[in-house]
Design a protein around this motif. Structure first.
Motif, mmCIF file in Angstrom:
data_model
loop_
_atom_site.group_PDB
_atom_site.id
_atom_site.type_symbol
_atom_site.label_atom_id
_atom_site.label_comp_id
_atom_site.label_asym_id
_atom_site.label_seq_id
_atom_site.Cartn_x
_atom_site.Cartn_y
_atom_site.Cartn_z
ATOM 1 N N VAL A 191 0.967 -1.203 0.050
ATOM 2 C CA VAL A 191 -0.132 -0.047 0.100
ATOM 3 C C VAL A 191 0.887 1.297 -0.126
ATOM 4 C CG1 VAL A 191 -1.591 1.346 1.554
ATOM 5 C CG2 VAL A 191 -1.807 -1.371 0.957
ATOM 6 N N ILE A 192 2.011 1.233 0.799
ATOM 7 C CA ILE A 192 2.866 2.290 0.828
ATOM 8 C C ILE A 192 3.425 2.612 -0.368
ATOM 9 C CG2 ILE A 192 4.732 3.412 1.952
ATOM 10 C CD1 ILE A 192 3.816 2.156 4.532
ATOM 11 N N LEU A 193 3.852 1.564 -1.017
ATOM 12 C CA LEU A 193 4.769 1.691 -2.230
ATOM 13 C C LEU A 193 3.741 2.121 -3.578
ATOM 14 C CD1 LEU A 193 7.233 1.028 -3.761
ATOM 15 C CD2 LEU A 193 6.285 -1.329 -4.162
ATOM 16 N N VAL A 194 2.539 1.600 -3.421
ATOM 17 C CA VAL A 194 1.452 2.162 -4.482
ATOM 18 C C VAL A 194 1.382 3.564 -4.212
ATOM 19 C CG1 VAL A 194 -0.616 1.910 -5.752
ATOM 20 C CG2 VAL A 194 0.578 -0.173 -5.108
ATOM 21 N N ALA A 195 0.977 3.850 -3.236
ATOM 22 C CA ALA A 195 0.660 5.437 -2.755
ATOM 23 C C ALA A 195 1.904 6.380 -3.200
ATOM 24 C CB ALA A 195 0.146 5.239 -1.561
ATOM 25 N N ALA A 196 3.136 5.873 -2.631
ATOM 26 C CA ALA A 196 4.217 6.831 -2.991
ATOM 27 C C ALA A 196 4.394 6.773 -4.403
ATOM 28 C CB ALA A 196 5.325 6.240 -2.109
ATOM 29 N N ALA A 197 4.451 5.803 -5.151
ATOM 30 C CA ALA A 197 4.726 5.853 -6.629
ATOM 31 C C ALA A 197 3.878 6.792 -7.339
ATOM 32 C CB ALA A 197 4.554 4.242 -7.000
ATOM 33 N N ALA A 198 2.500 6.761 -7.048
ATOM 34 C CA ALA A 198 1.508 7.541 -7.748
ATOM 35 C C ALA A 198 1.711 8.915 -7.432
ATOM 36 C CB ALA A 198 0.185 6.814 -7.378
ATOM 37 N N ALA A 199 1.941 9.184 -6.133
ATOM 38 C CA ALA A 199 2.021 10.662 -5.637
ATOM 39 C C ALA A 199 3.343 11.100 -6.401
ATOM 40 C CB ALA A 199 1.982 10.651 -4.230
ATOM 41 N N LEU A 200 4.470 10.463 -6.494
ATOM 42 C CA LEU A 200 5.924 10.889 -7.028
ATOM 43 C C LEU A 200 5.774 10.959 -8.448
ATOM 44 C CD1 LEU A 200 8.746 11.241 -6.632
ATOM 45 C CD2 LEU A 200 9.196 8.914 -7.051
ATOM 46 N N PHE A 201 4.923 9.996 -9.121
ATOM 47 C CA PHE A 201 4.561 10.345 -10.593
ATOM 48 C C PHE A 201 4.099 11.559 -10.866
ATOM 49 C CE2 PHE A 201 2.194 9.488 -14.579
ATOM 50 C CZ PHE A 201 3.117 9.100 -15.261
ATOM 51 N N ASP A 202 2.744 11.632 -10.213
ATOM 52 C CA ASP A 202 2.226 12.824 -10.197
ATOM 53 C C ASP A 202 2.854 14.162 -10.144
ATOM 54 O OD1 ASP A 202 -0.829 14.037 -11.019
ATOM 55 O OD2 ASP A 202 -0.424 15.030 -9.029
ATOM 56 N N VAL A 203 3.672 14.196 -9.171
ATOM 57 C CA VAL A 203 4.499 15.441 -8.789
ATOM 58 C C VAL A 203 5.510 15.722 -9.790
ATOM 59 C CG1 VAL A 203 6.104 16.315 -7.091
ATOM 60 C CG2 VAL A 203 4.464 15.392 -6.225
ATOM 61 N N VAL A 204 6.083 14.703 -10.385
ATOM 62 C CA VAL A 204 7.076 14.868 -11.225
ATOM 63 C C VAL A 204 6.395 15.250 -12.757
ATOM 64 C CG1 VAL A 204 8.620 13.646 -12.896
ATOM 65 C CG2 VAL A 204 8.622 13.151 -10.490
ATOM 66 N N ALA A 205 5.073 14.771 -12.945
ATOM 67 C CA ALA A 205 4.317 15.144 -14.031
ATOM 68 C C ALA A 205 4.149 16.564 -13.926
ATOM 69 C CB ALA A 205 3.033 14.509 -14.449
ATOM 70 N N VAL A 206 3.721 17.097 -12.760
ATOM 71 C CA VAL A 206 3.511 18.608 -12.622
ATOM 72 C C VAL A 206 4.762 19.440 -12.798
ATOM 73 C CG1 VAL A 206 2.826 20.279 -11.045
ATOM 74 C CG2 VAL A 206 1.562 17.922 -11.325
ATOM 75 N N ARG A 207 5.796 18.977 -12.205
ATOM 76 C CA ARG A 207 7.058 19.693 -12.516
ATOM 77 C C ARG A 207 7.477 19.698 -13.871
ATOM 78 N NH1 ARG A 207 8.135 22.962 -8.412
ATOM 79 N NH2 ARG A 207 8.069 21.678 -6.276
ATOM 80 N N ALA A 208 7.027 18.834 -14.460
ATOM 81 C CA ALA A 208 7.415 18.626 -16.083
ATOM 82 C C ALA A 208 6.324 19.693 -16.980
ATOM 83 C CB ALA A 208 7.274 17.356 -16.613
ATOM 84 N N GLY A 209 5.497 20.130 -16.230
ATOM 85 C CA GLY A 209 4.427 21.065 -17.088
ATOM 86 C C GLY A 209 3.068 20.798 -17.353
ATOM 87 N N ARG A 210 2.943 19.353 -17.130
ATOM 88 C CA ARG A 210 1.758 18.760 -17.083
ATOM 89 C C ARG A 210 0.818 19.233 -16.193
ATOM 90 N NH1 ARG A 210 3.193 12.688 -19.233
ATOM 91 N NH2 ARG A 210 4.357 13.457 -21.387
ATOM 92 N N PRO A 211 -0.758 19.121 -16.135
ATOM 93 C CA PRO A 211 -1.367 19.316 -15.187
ATOM 94 C C PRO A 211 -1.468 18.149 -14.379
ATOM 95 C CG PRO A 211 -2.717 18.700 -17.264
ATOM 96 C CD PRO A 211 -1.382 18.797 -17.606
#
Length: 236
Positions: free
Chosen positions: A77-97
């Motif tokens: 559970v921690i791995l899935v939540a952390a991976a999803a949050a990290l992927f979304d933060v990286v996408a926002v930093r790359a200019g995506r919504p």
């Protein structure tokens, strides 16, 4: 004049032997105090007293469970939540919504009051999971295993409850008059039920209690459970 050298020769030979006597008896000197000591210090203590002193010094505890399944679930559970949050933060930093689920979660946490039903339900579930994890971390588990008395500090052994129940049941079936027997082993109590075909039920109960006590002592359990025996007469 010829016998004159004999006395010096006899006196010199014993003197040479006297010089070697202390060398041969030196290893025996430390044993003299033990042989002349008081007898109460030389008598070894009884085996029961030694076992009681050993049990007080080295208490045997139940082995700890590795908790593989709870640890795997929490880690997943921690791995899935952390991976999803990290992927979304990286996408926002790359200019995506930001992802829709993260925007919806942020809006819900910002707009819902604290006394909302869903907020209270989520808090109760989180608190229950936290208490469950704390209980798993502080308790050894493996309640189906009974620890045995350990002859050494670093040596541990356990006996399965079903195996102990089978041994006690076999001992109960050897009592004259017992036709069937059922034994259940718990941590602090052993419940034995027996059907009596012949003999006085009270005599069978006494013999059965004595046999089960003897068989329980042979198991060498670290915490011997109390034995409760119930008998009934079967006429069919």
């Amino acid at each position: 004049m010829t016998p004159d050298p004999d006395p010096p020769a006899r006196s010199s030979a014993p003197s040479g032997r006297r010089a070697t006597v202390p060398l041969t008896k030196e290893p025996e000197e430390p044993r003299e105090p033990t042989e002349s000591g008081p007898p109460e210090h030389d008598v070894p203590p009884p085996p029961d007293l030694v076992a009681d002193q050993h049990d007080r010094r080295h208490r045997t505890h139940r082995p700890w469970s590795t908790r593989r399944l709870p640890a795997a679930l929490v880690a997943s559970v921690i791995l899935v939540a952390a991976a999803a949050a990290l992927f979304d933060v990286v996408a926002v930093r790359a200019g995506r919504p930001a992802a829709a689920w993260r925007r919806h979660l942020a809006d819900e946490l910002a707009t819902r009051p604290v006394d909302d039903v869903w907020v209270l339900t989520g808090a109760a579930v989180a608190a229950a999971l936290g208490i469950w994890l704390i209980a798993l971390a502080l308790t050894p588990g493996l309640r189906h295993w009974l620890p045995l008395r350990s002859p050494a500090t670093g040596l541990r052994a356990s006996l399965d409850r079903d195996g102990a129940a089978e041994l006690l049941r076999d001992a109960a079936m050897r009592v004259p008059g017992v036709s069937t027997a059922r034994v259940r082993v718990r941590r602090h109590r052993v419940k034995a039920r027996a059907d009596v075909r012949f003999r006085d039920p009270q005599q069978v109960k006494d013999d059965l209690t004595a046999v089960l006590d003897e068989e329980r002592d042979r198991l060498a359990l670290a915490r011997p459970p109390r034995i409760v025996v119930r008998v009934r007469r079967r006429t069919d």
